[in-house]
Write a protein that holds these residues in place. Structure first.
Motif, PDB file in Angstrom:
ATOM      1  N   LEU A 176     -36.343 -28.178  -2.974  1.00  0.00           N
ATOM      2  CA  LEU A 176     -36.524 -29.589  -2.671  1.00  0.00           C
ATOM      3  C   LEU A 176     -35.187 -30.320  -2.571  1.00  0.00           C
ATOM      4  O   LEU A 176     -34.372 -30.297  -3.485  1.00  0.00           O
ATOM      5  N   LEU A 177     -34.986 -30.981  -1.438  1.00  0.00           N
ATOM      6  CA  LEU A 177     -33.807 -31.802  -1.211  1.00  0.00           C
ATOM      7  C   LEU A 177     -34.268 -33.256  -1.078  1.00  0.00           C
ATOM      8  O   LEU A 177     -35.104 -33.567  -0.225  1.00  0.00           O
ATOM      9  N   GLU A 178     -33.739 -34.121  -1.922  1.00  0.00           N
ATOM     10  CA  GLU A 178     -34.111 -35.533  -1.869  1.00  0.00           C
ATOM     11  C   GLU A 178     -32.977 -36.353  -1.257  1.00  0.00           C
ATOM     12  O   GLU A 178     -31.822 -36.228  -1.666  1.00  0.00           O
ATOM     13  N   GLN A 179     -33.343 -37.197  -0.288  1.00  0.00           N
ATOM     14  CA  GLN A 179     -32.370 -38.034   0.397  1.00  0.00           C
ATOM     15  C   GLN A 179     -32.716 -39.499   0.182  1.00  0.00           C
ATOM     16  O   GLN A 179     -33.813 -39.851  -0.269  1.00  0.00           O
ATOM     17  N   GLY A 180     -31.783 -40.366   0.543  1.00  0.00           N
ATOM     18  CA  GLY A 180     -31.993 -41.789   0.361  1.00  0.00           C
ATOM     19  C   GLY A 180     -33.001 -42.387   1.321  1.00  0.00           C
ATOM     20  O   GLY A 180     -33.620 -43.407   1.037  1.00  0.00           O
ATOM     21  N   CYS A 185     -33.410 -37.119   6.318  1.00  0.00           N
ATOM     22  CA  CYS A 185     -34.225 -35.904   6.354  1.00  0.00           C
ATOM     23  C   CYS A 185     -34.437 -35.429   7.792  1.00  0.00           C
ATOM     24  O   CYS A 185     -34.402 -34.227   8.076  1.00  0.00           O
ATOM     25  N   LEU A 186     -34.659 -36.367   8.698  1.00  0.00           N
ATOM     26  CA  LEU A 186     -34.865 -36.009  10.101  1.00  0.00           C
ATOM     27  C   LEU A 186     -33.616 -35.363  10.688  1.00  0.00           C
ATOM     28  O   LEU A 186     -33.708 -34.383  11.436  1.00  0.00           O
ATOM     29  N   THR A 187     -32.457 -35.918  10.348  1.00  0.00           N
ATOM     30  CA  THR A 187     -31.204 -35.329  10.820  1.00  0.00           C
ATOM     31  C   THR A 187     -31.066 -33.903  10.295  1.00  0.00           C
ATOM     32  O   THR A 187     -30.700 -32.986  11.034  1.00  0.00           O
ATOM     33  N   GLY A 188     -31.382 -33.712   9.022  1.00  0.00           N
ATOM     34  CA  GLY A 188     -31.320 -32.376   8.437  1.00  0.00           C
ATOM     35  C   GLY A 188     -32.312 -31.426   9.071  1.00  0.00           C
ATOM     36  O   GLY A 188     -32.019 -30.241   9.275  1.00  0.00           O
ATOM     37  N   VAL A 194     -32.713 -28.345   6.757  1.00  0.00           N
ATOM     38  CA  VAL A 194     -33.968 -28.268   6.009  1.00  0.00           C
ATOM     39  C   VAL A 194     -35.050 -27.767   6.966  1.00  0.00           C
ATOM     40  O   VAL A 194     -34.884 -27.783   8.193  1.00  0.00           O
ATOM     41  N   ASP A 195     -36.162 -27.319   6.384  1.00  0.00           N
ATOM     42  CA  ASP A 195     -37.219 -26.725   7.188  1.00  0.00           C
ATOM     43  C   ASP A 195     -38.420 -27.644   7.405  1.00  0.00           C
ATOM     44  O   ASP A 195     -39.204 -27.441   8.334  1.00  0.00           O
ATOM     45  N   ALA A 196     -38.578 -28.645   6.547  1.00  0.00           N
ATOM     46  CA  ALA A 196     -39.738 -29.534   6.669  1.00  0.00           C
ATOM     47  C   ALA A 196     -39.457 -30.841   5.953  1.00  0.00           C
ATOM     48  O   ALA A 196     -38.624 -30.922   5.044  1.00  0.00           O
ATOM     49  N   LEU A 197     -40.167 -31.861   6.375  1.00  0.00           N
ATOM     50  CA  LEU A 197     -40.127 -33.184   5.766  1.00  0.00           C
ATOM     51  C   LEU A 197     -41.557 -33.554   5.390  1.00  0.00           C
ATOM     52  O   LEU A 197     -42.483 -33.303   6.167  1.00  0.00           O
ATOM     53  N   THR A 198     -41.747 -34.128   4.203  1.00  0.00           N
ATOM     54  CA  THR A 198     -43.109 -34.488   3.799  1.00  0.00           C
ATOM     55  C   THR A 198     -43.215 -35.944   3.372  1.00  0.00           C
ATOM     56  O   THR A 198     -42.337 -36.481   2.705  1.00  0.00           O
ATOM     57  N   THR A 199     -44.273 -36.591   3.809  1.00  0.00           N
ATOM     58  CA  THR A 199     -44.743 -37.901   3.353  1.00  0.00           C
ATOM     59  C   THR A 199     -46.068 -38.143   4.072  1.00  0.00           C
ATOM     60  O   THR A 199     -46.666 -37.209   4.622  1.00  0.00           O
ATOM     61  N   ASP A 200     -46.543 -39.399   4.128  1.00  0.00           N
ATOM     62  CA  ASP A 200     -47.789 -39.691   4.825  1.00  0.00           C
ATOM     63  C   ASP A 200     -47.675 -39.323   6.301  1.00  0.00           C
ATOM     64  O   ASP A 200     -46.633 -39.556   6.923  1.00  0.00           O
ATOM     65  N   ASN A 201     -48.777 -38.790   6.849  1.00  0.00           N
ATOM     66  CA  ASN A 201     -48.743 -38.388   8.261  1.00  0.00           C
ATOM     67  C   ASN A 201     -48.471 -39.558   9.196  1.00  0.00           C
ATOM     68  O   ASN A 201     -47.837 -39.391  10.246  1.00  0.00           O
ATOM     69  N   SER A 202     -48.915 -40.752   8.833  1.00  0.00           N
ATOM     70  CA  SER A 202     -48.671 -41.919   9.682  1.00  0.00           C
ATOM     71  C   SER A 202     -47.176 -42.228   9.772  1.00  0.00           C
ATOM     72  O   SER A 202     -46.656 -42.564  10.849  1.00  0.00           O
ATOM     73  N   ILE A 203     -46.472 -42.102   8.657  1.00  0.00           N
ATOM     74  CA  ILE A 203     -45.030 -42.354   8.637  1.00  0.00           C
ATOM     75  C   ILE A 203     -44.300 -41.274   9.439  1.00  0.00           C
ATOM     76  O   ILE A 203     -43.400 -41.562  10.242  1.00  0.00           O
ATOM     77  N   LEU A 204     -44.705 -40.038   9.238  1.00  0.00           N
ATOM     78  CA  LEU A 204     -44.091 -38.929   9.986  1.00  0.00           C
ATOM     79  C   LEU A 204     -44.310 -39.097  11.483  1.00  0.00           C
ATOM     80  O   LEU A 204     -43.397 -38.886  12.292  1.00  0.00           O
ATOM     81  N   ALA A 205     -45.528 -39.478  11.857  1.00  0.00           N
ATOM     82  CA  ALA A 205     -45.844 -39.667  13.282  1.00  0.00           C
ATOM     83  C   ALA A 205     -45.001 -40.779  13.878  1.00  0.00           C
ATOM     84  O   ALA A 205     -44.555 -40.690  15.035  1.00  0.00           O
ATOM     85  N   GLY A 206     -44.773 -41.827  13.109  1.00  0.00           N
ATOM     86  CA  GLY A 206     -43.961 -42.935  13.598  1.00  0.00           C
ATOM     87  C   GLY A 206     -42.541 -42.512  13.921  1.00  0.00           C
ATOM     88  O   GLY A 206     -41.993 -42.867  14.964  1.00  0.00           O
ATOM     89  N   TYR A 207     -41.946 -41.718  13.036  1.00  0.00           N
ATOM     90  CA  TYR A 207     -40.592 -41.224  13.297  1.00  0.00           C
ATOM     91  C   TYR A 207     -40.576 -40.269  14.489  1.00  0.00           C
ATOM     92  O   TYR A 207     -39.699 -40.340  15.359  1.00  0.00           O
ATOM     93  N   ALA A 208     -41.545 -39.369  14.551  1.00  0.00           N
ATOM     94  CA  ALA A 208     -41.585 -38.385  15.646  1.00  0.00           C
ATOM     95  C   ALA A 208     -41.837 -39.049  16.989  1.00  0.00           C
ATOM     96  O   ALA A 208     -41.453 -38.515  18.032  1.00  0.00           O
ATOM     97  N   ALA A 209     -42.481 -40.223  16.987  1.00  0.00           N
ATOM     98  CA  ALA A 209     -42.812 -40.915  18.230  1.00  0.00           C
ATOM     99  C   ALA A 209     -41.643 -41.709  18.799  1.00  0.00           C
ATOM    100  O   ALA A 209     -41.710 -42.175  19.943  1.00  0.00           O
ATOM    101  N   GLN A 210     -40.567 -41.879  18.025  1.00  0.00           N
ATOM    102  CA  GLN A 210     -39.410 -42.602  18.548  1.00  0.00           C
ATOM    103  C   GLN A 210     -38.875 -41.899  19.789  1.00  0.00           C
ATOM    104  O   GLN A 210     -38.879 -40.660  19.876  1.00  0.00           O
ATOM    105  N   ASP A 211     -38.390 -42.663  20.734  1.00  0.00           N
ATOM    106  CA  ASP A 211     -37.892 -42.098  21.993  1.00  0.00           C
ATOM    107  C   ASP A 211     -36.851 -41.005  21.754  1.00  0.00           C
ATOM    108  O   ASP A 211     -36.876 -39.954  22.404  1.00  0.00           O
ATOM    109  N   LYS A 212     -35.951 -41.242  20.804  1.00  0.00           N
ATOM    110  CA  LYS A 212     -34.882 -40.273  20.560  1.00  0.00           C
ATOM    111  C   LYS A 212     -35.388 -38.986  19.912  1.00  0.00           C
ATOM    112  O   LYS A 212     -34.675 -37.973  19.899  1.00  0.00           O
ATOM    113  N   ASN A 213     -36.613 -39.011  19.384  1.00  0.00           N
ATOM    114  CA  ASN A 213     -37.147 -37.835  18.698  1.00  0.00           C
ATOM    115  C   ASN A 213     -38.270 -37.132  19.449  1.00  0.00           C
ATOM    116  O   ASN A 213     -38.751 -36.088  18.996  1.00  0.00           O
ATOM    117  N   LYS A 214     -38.711 -37.707  20.551  1.00  0.00           N
ATOM    118  CA  LYS A 214     -39.855 -37.134  21.262  1.00  0.00           C
ATOM    119  C   LYS A 214     -39.579 -35.688  21.674  1.00  0.00           C
ATOM    120  O   LYS A 214     -38.535 -35.372  22.225  1.00  0.00           O
TER     121      LYS A 214
END
Length: 282
Positions: A176-180, A185-188, A194-214
């Protein structure tokens, strides 16, 4: 005629009080005067500023996300136009204080309903059901369940209950790696640190939906916990709770709720649960 000093002071005090009344002075921080009540104060609503797809303040000072759309819809049903809403940052640790102190009228900020929080505030809703999930790189097929994280590097924010849930209950051998913040975490994750990021799926989806991350990341599609998001408000304000619940029901019935989900979270191929039944205040 002579006027005593005491009488003069009293006269001044009365004059000042009358002046303040005439100017419409008010100490109320978040008024809920109706739409036809003439000039009124802003409706102050707490949101997150740093969650893409949910609650985000953009560099040009605009506010976007599903929670923002929900808050705007509810405000409209309470009689407020968008330009009468003042959004205030509501970081997780300060949500109860903002409500209790009257700094906001209500909070719409991925605010999971639980018994501990209900000791301090009331909720309307829920208006969304999220689940703890994992975000991985789009080309990674090695992680399909939580147990696959054993011997792998898992990232989450410092103090996250989501990360501890995985570490203690599901994959005790995960590194487990904890970041601020989630951005680190996305950069990692992108750089394979890192191999995975965990939190609520809605929050994860929001980050993944950003244009720079699509196209870079994908949700694994797990349901590691149930998180019912509610709208937090001052304890005992049953009238406001009833009005907000009515607004949420209308938002679902007229299709606005689903449109808001699709617009803000759809680009990440996020499949939301149906709108949950409202249970608070019933």
């Amino acid at each position: 005629m002579k006027i005593s000093k005491a009488a003069a002071a009293a006269a001044v005090a009365v004059a000042l009080a009358l002046t303040a009344t005439a100017c419409g002075g008010s100490t109320e921080k978040a008024s809920d005067t109706g739409a036809t009540g003439g000039s009124k104060e802003k409706l102050v609503v707490g949101i997150k500023y740093d969650q893409p797809g949910l609650g985000l303040k953009t560099p040009d000072g605009k506010y976007t996300g599903f929670d923002v759309d929900v808050a705007t819809y509810v405000a409209k049903e309470l009689g407020y136009e968008p330009n009468q809403i003042e959004f205030k940052q509501a970081v997780s640790a300060e949500r109860e204080n903002l409500i209790a102190n009257g700094d906001v009228k209500f909070v719409v900020a991925t605010y999971s309903i639980n018994d501990k929080r209900k000791e301090k505030v009331d909720f309307a809703g829920p208006y969304f059901l999220a689940h703890q999930d994992l975000l991985v790189r789009a080309d990674d097929t090695s992680i399909t369940k939580a147990e696959d994280l054993n011997k792998k590097k898992l990232c989450s924010v410092t103090g996250s209950t989501s990360a501890q849930n995985v570490k203690t209950k599901l994959a005790p051998e995960a590194d487990l790696l904890e970041q601020g913040g989630y951005s680190e975490c996305l950069t990692g994750l992108e750089n394979k640190a890192v191999d995975a990021l965990t939190t609520d799926n809605s929050i994860l989806a929001g980050y993944a939906a950003q244009d720079k991350n699509k196209g870079k990341f994908k949700l694994v599609g797990l349901s590691l916990s149930n998180e019912n998001y509610g709208i937090g408000l001052k304890k005992g304000d049953k009238e406001l709770q009833t009005k907000i619940n009515a607004a949420l029901k209308k938002m679902v019935e007229d299709g606005s709720w689903q449109k808001a989900v699709d617009k803000n979270l759809g680009p990440a191929n996020f499949k939301s649960e149906p709108a949950p039944q409202i249970t608070e205040g019933s």
